[in-house]
Design a protein around this motif. Structure first.
Motif, PDB file in Angstrom:
ATOM      1  N   PRO A  56      -8.762  -8.050  -8.448  1.00  0.00           N
ATOM      2  CA  PRO A  56      -9.403  -7.767  -9.423  1.00  0.00           C
ATOM      3  C   PRO A  56     -10.390  -8.376  -8.878  1.00  0.00           C
ATOM      4  O   PRO A  56     -11.881  -7.765  -9.998  1.00  0.00           O
ATOM      5  CB  PRO A  56      -8.355  -7.757 -10.715  1.00  0.00           C
ATOM      6  CG  PRO A  56      -7.533  -9.331 -10.033  1.00  0.00           C
ATOM      7  CD  PRO A  56      -7.774  -9.233  -8.629  1.00  0.00           C
ATOM      8  N   GLN A  94     -12.972  -9.058  -7.091  1.00  0.00           N
ATOM      9  CA  GLN A  94     -13.444  -9.075  -5.564  1.00  0.00           C
ATOM     10  C   GLN A  94     -15.132  -9.941  -5.375  1.00  0.00           C
ATOM     11  O   GLN A  94     -15.748 -10.491  -4.285  1.00  0.00           O
ATOM     12  CB  GLN A  94     -13.300  -7.783  -5.313  1.00  0.00           C
ATOM     13  CG  GLN A  94     -11.740  -7.514  -4.953  1.00  0.00           C
ATOM     14  CD  GLN A  94     -12.107  -5.954  -4.263  1.00  0.00           C
ATOM     15  OE1 GLN A  94     -12.881  -5.273  -3.572  1.00  0.00           O
ATOM     16  NE2 GLN A  94     -10.772  -5.226  -4.541  1.00  0.00           N
ATOM     17  N   ARG A  95     -15.695  -9.772  -6.697  1.00  0.00           N
ATOM     18  CA  ARG A  95     -16.943  -9.770  -6.663  1.00  0.00           C
ATOM     19  C   ARG A  95     -17.236 -11.206  -5.897  1.00  0.00           C
ATOM     20  O   ARG A  95     -18.526 -11.911  -5.561  1.00  0.00           O
ATOM     21  CB  ARG A  95     -17.847  -9.721  -7.691  1.00  0.00           C
ATOM     22  CG  ARG A  95     -16.760 -10.171  -8.629  1.00  0.00           C
ATOM     23  CD  ARG A  95     -18.156 -10.036 -10.090  1.00  0.00           C
ATOM     24  NE  ARG A  95     -18.402  -8.753 -10.798  1.00  0.00           N
ATOM     25  CZ  ARG A  95     -20.476  -8.957 -11.331  1.00  0.00           C
ATOM     26  NH1 ARG A  95     -20.821  -9.684 -10.693  1.00  0.00           N
ATOM     27  NH2 ARG A  95     -20.056  -7.411 -11.135  1.00  0.00           N
ATOM     28  N   TYR A  96     -16.228 -12.002  -6.673  1.00  0.00           N
ATOM     29  CA  TYR A  96     -16.369 -13.720  -6.882  1.00  0.00           C
ATOM     30  C   TYR A  96     -15.290 -14.192  -5.152  1.00  0.00           C
ATOM     31  O   TYR A  96     -15.585 -15.430  -5.191  1.00  0.00           O
ATOM     32  CB  TYR A  96     -15.684 -14.094  -7.658  1.00  0.00           C
ATOM     33  CG  TYR A  96     -16.111 -13.824  -9.155  1.00  0.00           C
ATOM     34  CD1 TYR A  96     -17.438 -14.563  -9.357  1.00  0.00           C
ATOM     35  CD2 TYR A  96     -15.225 -12.994  -9.410  1.00  0.00           C
ATOM     36  CE1 TYR A  96     -18.160 -13.821 -10.645  1.00  0.00           C
ATOM     37  CE2 TYR A  96     -15.955 -13.059 -11.155  1.00  0.00           C
ATOM     38  CZ  TYR A  96     -17.002 -12.741 -11.393  1.00  0.00           C
ATOM     39  OH  TYR A  96     -17.620 -12.700 -12.393  1.00  0.00           O
ATOM     40  N   ASP A 152      -7.610  -0.820  -0.119  1.00  0.00           N
ATOM     41  CA  ASP A 152      -7.372  -1.553  -1.949  1.00  0.00           C
ATOM     42  C   ASP A 152      -7.549  -0.927  -3.120  1.00  0.00           C
ATOM     43  O   ASP A 152      -7.438   0.106  -3.530  1.00  0.00           O
ATOM     44  CB  ASP A 152      -9.072  -2.156  -1.436  1.00  0.00           C
ATOM     45  CG  ASP A 152     -10.177  -2.302  -2.680  1.00  0.00           C
ATOM     46  OD1 ASP A 152      -8.838  -2.886  -4.173  1.00  0.00           O
ATOM     47  OD2 ASP A 152     -11.246  -2.379  -2.903  1.00  0.00           O
ATOM     48  N   TYR A 198      -6.803  -2.107  -6.317  1.00  0.00           N
ATOM     49  CA  TYR A 198      -7.841  -1.759  -7.873  1.00  0.00           C
ATOM     50  C   TYR A 198      -9.029  -0.772  -6.835  1.00  0.00           C
ATOM     51  O   TYR A 198      -9.423  -0.266  -8.161  1.00  0.00           O
ATOM     52  CB  TYR A 198      -8.354  -3.413  -7.999  1.00  0.00           C
ATOM     53  CG  TYR A 198      -7.716  -4.589  -8.409  1.00  0.00           C
ATOM     54  CD1 TYR A 198      -7.429  -3.968  -9.506  1.00  0.00           C
ATOM     55  CD2 TYR A 198      -6.842  -4.981  -7.626  1.00  0.00           C
ATOM     56  CE1 TYR A 198      -6.648  -4.750 -10.626  1.00  0.00           C
ATOM     57  CE2 TYR A 198      -6.241  -6.124  -8.917  1.00  0.00           C
ATOM     58  CZ  TYR A 198      -6.104  -6.129  -9.592  1.00  0.00           C
ATOM     59  OH  TYR A 198      -4.890  -6.475 -10.891  1.00  0.00           O
ATOM     60  N   ALA A 199      -9.203  -0.687  -5.914  1.00  0.00           N
ATOM     61  CA  ALA A 199     -10.271   0.478  -5.622  1.00  0.00           C
ATOM     62  C   ALA A 199      -9.678   1.860  -5.820  1.00  0.00           C
ATOM     63  O   ALA A 199      -9.904   3.279  -6.598  1.00  0.00           O
ATOM     64  CB  ALA A 199     -11.180   0.461  -4.447  1.00  0.00           C
ATOM     65  N   PRO A 215      -7.877   2.111 -10.589  1.00  0.00           N
ATOM     66  CA  PRO A 215      -8.494   1.060 -11.367  1.00  0.00           C
ATOM     67  C   PRO A 215      -8.789   0.942 -12.750  1.00  0.00           C
ATOM     68  O   PRO A 215      -8.179  -0.187 -13.570  1.00  0.00           O
ATOM     69  CB  PRO A 215      -9.930   1.500 -11.309  1.00  0.00           C
ATOM     70  CG  PRO A 215     -10.022   3.089 -10.958  1.00  0.00           C
ATOM     71  CD  PRO A 215      -8.914   2.913  -9.738  1.00  0.00           C
ATOM     72  N   ARG A 216      -7.000   2.147 -13.311  1.00  0.00           N
ATOM     73  CA  ARG A 216      -6.633   1.968 -14.231  1.00  0.00           C
ATOM     74  C   ARG A 216      -5.461   2.375 -13.769  1.00  0.00           C
ATOM     75  O   ARG A 216      -4.477   2.473 -15.213  1.00  0.00           O
ATOM     76  CB  ARG A 216      -7.429   3.224 -15.134  1.00  0.00           C
ATOM     77  CG  ARG A 216      -8.311   3.251 -15.732  1.00  0.00           C
ATOM     78  CD  ARG A 216      -9.067   4.810 -16.117  1.00  0.00           C
ATOM     79  NE  ARG A 216      -9.314   5.622 -15.022  1.00  0.00           N
ATOM     80  CZ  ARG A 216     -10.539   6.181 -14.264  1.00  0.00           C
ATOM     81  NH1 ARG A 216     -11.564   4.962 -14.331  1.00  0.00           N
ATOM     82  NH2 ARG A 216     -10.357   6.637 -12.853  1.00  0.00           N
ATOM     83  N   PHE A 217      -4.481   1.947 -13.152  1.00  0.00           N
ATOM     84  CA  PHE A 217      -3.110   1.254 -13.051  1.00  0.00           C
ATOM     85  C   PHE A 217      -2.411   2.444 -12.811  1.00  0.00           C
ATOM     86  O   PHE A 217      -1.340   2.129 -13.321  1.00  0.00           O
ATOM     87  CB  PHE A 217      -2.938   0.161 -14.365  1.00  0.00           C
ATOM     88  CG  PHE A 217      -3.163  -1.033 -14.137  1.00  0.00           C
ATOM     89  CD1 PHE A 217      -4.452  -1.325 -13.727  1.00  0.00           C
ATOM     90  CD2 PHE A 217      -1.881  -2.193 -13.987  1.00  0.00           C
ATOM     91  CE1 PHE A 217      -4.940  -3.343 -13.025  1.00  0.00           C
ATOM     92  CE2 PHE A 217      -2.929  -3.645 -13.260  1.00  0.00           C
ATOM     93  CZ  PHE A 217      -3.755  -3.991 -13.550  1.00  0.00           C
TER      94      PHE A 217
END
Lengths: 207, 634
Positions: free
Chosen positions: A14, A16-18, A39, A41-42, A45-47
């Motif tokens: 969740p 990914q930016r880090y 991916d 989470y891509a 994104p709303r499960f």
């Protein structure tokens, strides 16, 4: 006829930016023939996981990989949700639930702590393999052959030294070996975790 | 002209003053009208003999009332009532006739007169009873349904009675009777002048009657809907009202032409139209006319009381009235026991129908015309009928204040049952309402759907959706759609002001109702919030949010990141609306509302800063999520 196995990488991160480590692993996995990279989470994104699609993916692949950062000794929430919904009774376990039995299952884990945290008396008190026993037993119940987790410890510090390079190169070899049936499963079973240094890979596929 | 205006002024004035006062005192509207009539008639002498003529017109209110009753009653329900209708109604009329006749003969009347009196007194007042039952919401109770069955049977029984009375004529009175054959109820007297059945023998009359009823049923079933659809397309409210009136008048006229009861005919037409999508619209169109005409009718009853005659014979009239009501009540109580009515329903049935009714006036004048009852006796009997009607509201008060408190527990349980049945009313079936209706229906919830487009309504009906034609901003239409029993109202219409009006009205009427309203813009949100809506949905907000998600994704932002960013925006926006709502003042245009504009500008900047990463704590909500240990948001 194509003898190679189809490999499915289900990636869940969740934040990914880090994540430098997972960013690199993702790049590696995306470039290999016969490896399907998802991916989660891509895609959700709303499960709202599409169970039918996910089950179809499982059926059309021979090796199932969970690629994720260790969050509180477990998978990120969406990957847990994925297990809860997709590994249905009658599909993955229980009566008539042998649809994915016999496939291989491999966790690819990045852990924040160094390896010595993950032992009795260490900060996390348990070995990584022990902490992942819920996942291992899930695989057992589904008839999947569990392969020791391919692990990058101290993942947050890895980009600074050469470990990330070695780990991602190892990931590439591992994915190719799984595709070509060159991973020595018996040897791998002896190991608590797989690392770039300990990969038991053969030169040729088993006869 | 001035005479007409003066009369209208007096009648309306009396009603406008007396009825609200009577209602405030808990006496009910019927007693209010009656008192108004007594005041302007015998007491002040403002109106005189013309009340007789007005009464004939006013009786048309009863015809309209039965049309409305029919609209509420689907054919299947009518069929289910058949045992009550015939058993309960037949026994009530038969037993009362016999007992009244026996009483009259005991008082020394010959059997012919006694029988005629029995006929007159066996009938109850449809007007008073149905009006009161509706007003008190008792129509659907067992007692109310039984009362209705009996009243309906009485309405039908009037027809053979009118045929029987001439046969009882006394030869010695015959010379005085003018032989004028007034017939039926309501417009009956006019119908007698024009008739399709004069000179026909029995079986031909029967054939004509059957043909007329078939015309009403068949026409109502096959012709009315295309016709109403055509009229509705004109989108002129008053023409639809005119058409509704025309329908009732035409049927009443046809029935009197063939010698049937106009009330019965319109009742049948109502039943036939009970399944129609125009039902609620017809109800709301006819309702005000019915109310006014019935009110007028009650006023004329009050105004027509001859106090001189009453005081001369006060003991006799009072004795007869009380004796009659006791006798009728005993018959009703006996029937209630036989037909297993219990508790409050038993007493409602007994007390509600114990009076003589407006049909009594008709029959009395008919008996005099046919030389059955001598005029002096008829005058006394007329007083008895009027007095018993005047006392009926008192009996309802007795029911409310004495019977009900003792049986409160039963009643409470009944009320619960109704609320469980509560369905959703969806006002407006455009793109917005349709989605809501589909979601509710597919999950097994009942909906009542209102829309102003007859074509749309027709289309929905083909899909099996219970859609009705009508303008939901009319309070009366909402009521006939079941506002009182509904548990949810969704206002999904386009029009901003009407939406607010509907919400205001519904909230006033039903403090516990859950109201979901569609808002055009922010200002509308504030107005709806003040009007009392529970959930307010900006009509394009959610779709715009979705579109902005796609926009961010198109720039390559990760979908999960997009989801987080957009969620932050939505939260901010909703908070902003709540903060701004406090400063909103409907009387000041927003652009002149300084505090509002100031806060609005501040909030706009906050949101922009947050999402564009300029402010120090920018992105915090988003960035804090899944931050690796030991890091701080960058």
């Amino acid at each position: 006829m194509d003898q190679s196995s189809k490999v499915l990488v289900l990636y869940a991160h969740p934040g990914q930016r880090y994540s430098k480590a997972n960013e690199q692993l993702t790049r590696v996995a995306n470039g290999i023939r016969d490896v399907t990279f998802v991916d989660l989470y891509a895609e959700y994104p709303r499960f709202k996981i599409d169970v039918a699609t996910e089950q179809e993916r499982l059926l059309t692949h021979d090796v199932i990989i969970f690629q994720f950062p260790l969050f509180w000794y477990s998978t990120p929430a969406l990957l847990k949700e994925w297990q809860d919904l997709v590994l249905e009774y009658g599909f993955a376990y229980g009566e008539g639930g042998d649809r994915i039995a016999g496939k291989l299952f491999l966790p690819v884990v990045t852990a924040g702590g160094p390896e010595d945290f993950y032992q009795p008396g260490g900060r996390n008190n348990f070995r990584l393999r022990e902490l992942l026993t819920p996942l291992e037993q899930t695989a057992n119940l589904c008839g999947l052959r569990f392969i020791a987790p391919y692990t990058l410890f101290a993942a947050l510090r890895a980009p600074g030294d050469s470990r990330l390079e070695r780990h991602s190169a190892g990931y590439e070899k591992l994915l190719q070996a799984l595709r070509d049936d060159r991973l020595d499963l018996e040897a791998a079973a002896e190991l608590p975790v797989l690392t770039a240094e300990t990969l038991p890979i053969r030169e040729e596929a088993k006869a | 002209m001035t005479g007409l205006l003066f009369q209208a002024f007096v009648y309306l004035c009396a009603a406008v003053i007396a009825v609200p006062v009577a209602k405030r005192l808990g006496l009910g509207s019927v007693l209010g009208y009656l008192i108004a009539g007594i005041v302007i008639g015998p007491l002040l002498g403002l109106v005189g003999s013309e009340t007789q003529g007005i009464q004939h017109i006013a009786e048309f209110g009863v015809v309209m009332m039965l049309f409305l009753v029919g609209l509420e009653l689907e054919p299947r329900n009518l069929w289910n009532m058949r045992s009550k209708l015939l058993g309960l109604g037949g026994l009530q009329v038969g037993l009362t006739i016999l007992l009244v006749m026996a009483g009259a003969m005991a008082l020394g009347q010959p059997w012919t007169i006694a029988l005629a009196i029995g006929l007159v007194f066996s009938l109850s007042s449809t007007a008073i009873v149905l009006q009161t039952l509706n007003e008190k919401g008792l129509m659907k109770s067992d007692g109310g349904q039984s009362s209705f069955s009996v009243l309906l049977f009485q309405d039908i029984a009037v027809i053979p009675m009118l045929a029987l009375i001439p046969l009882l004529a006394l030869p010695e009175l015959a010379g005085h009777g003018d032989g004028h054959g007034g017939g039926g109820h309501g417009g009956g007297d006019h119908g007698a002048e024009m008739s399709l059945i004069t000179g026909l023998v029995g079986w031909q009359v029967a054939l004509v009657n059957i043909a007329a009823v078939a015309a009403v049923v068949g026409g109502g079933h096959y012709l009315s809907r295309p016709l109403f659809r055509f009229i509705a397309k004109a989108k002129l409210r008053e023409i639809f009202t005119a058409a509704a009136l025309l329908l009732v008048v035409a049927i009443a006229f046809l029935m009197t032409l063939v010698g049937l009861s106009p009330a019965l005919g319109t009742f049948l037409a109502g039943v036939v139209l009970a399944n129609s999508e125009f039902r609620h619209e017809l109800e709301s169109d006819i309702e005000p006319f019915k109310g006014l005409l019935l009110g007028l009718f009650f006023i004329t009853v009050g105004a027509g009381i001859d106090f001189g005659l009453l005081f001369d014979n006060i003991l006799a009239v009072l004795g007869l009235t009380i004796g009659l009501m006791l006798l009728k009540a005993l018959v009703l109580l006996g029937l209630a026991l036989v037909f297993k009515l219990r508790g409050a329903d038993q007493w409602l049935f007994t007390l509600a129908l114990a009076q003589a009714g407006e049909f009594g006036f008709v029959l009395l004048s008919f008996t005099v015309q046919n030389s059955v009852i001598p005029a002096d006796i008829a005058a006394l009997l007329l007083l008895v009928v009027a007095l018993s009607m005047l006392l009926t509201p008192a009996l309802f008060i007795l029911f409310d204040k004495v019977v009900l408190p003792r049986l409160t527990r039963d009643q409470e349980r009944e009320a619960d049952e109704i609320t469980e049945k509560g369905a959703a009313i969806i006002a407006g079936m455009g793109r917005f309402g349709q989605v809501i209706n589909r979601v509710l229906k597919s999950n097994g919830y009942d909906t009542v759907v209102l829309d102003v487009s007859a074509e749309m309504v027709e289309g929905f009906r083909r899909f099996g959706i219970g859609a009705f034609y009508g303008d939901a901003s009319r309070p009366d239409l909402l009521h006939s759609a079941g506002l009182a029993e509904a548990s949810l109202l969704v206002v999904a219409i386009d029009d901003v002001e009407r939406t607010t009006e509907i919400v205001k009205h519904a909230r006033r009427e039903q403090p516990d109702l859950h109201i979901i309203a569609r808002a055009r813009n922010r200002q509308h949100v504030y107005e709806l919030y003040k009007a009392g809506a529970n959930d307010i949905v900006r009509e394009t907000f959610d779709s715009a949010v979705r579109a902005s998600r796609y926009a961010l994704e198109s720039f390559g932002v990760h979908p999960h990141e997009v989801e987080k960013l957009v969620t932050v925006f939505v939260d901010h926006d909703r908070q902003a609306i709540r903060r701004l709502a406090a400063l909103y003042d409907p009387d000041i245009p927003v652009f002149e509302n300084e505090p509002y504009m100031k806060l609005a500008r501040e909030i706009e900047k906050e949101i922009e800063d947050t999402l564009s990463n300029r402010s120090p704590d920018a992105h915090e909500t988003v960035k804090r999520a899944w931050l690796p240990p030991g890091n701080t948001p960058d």
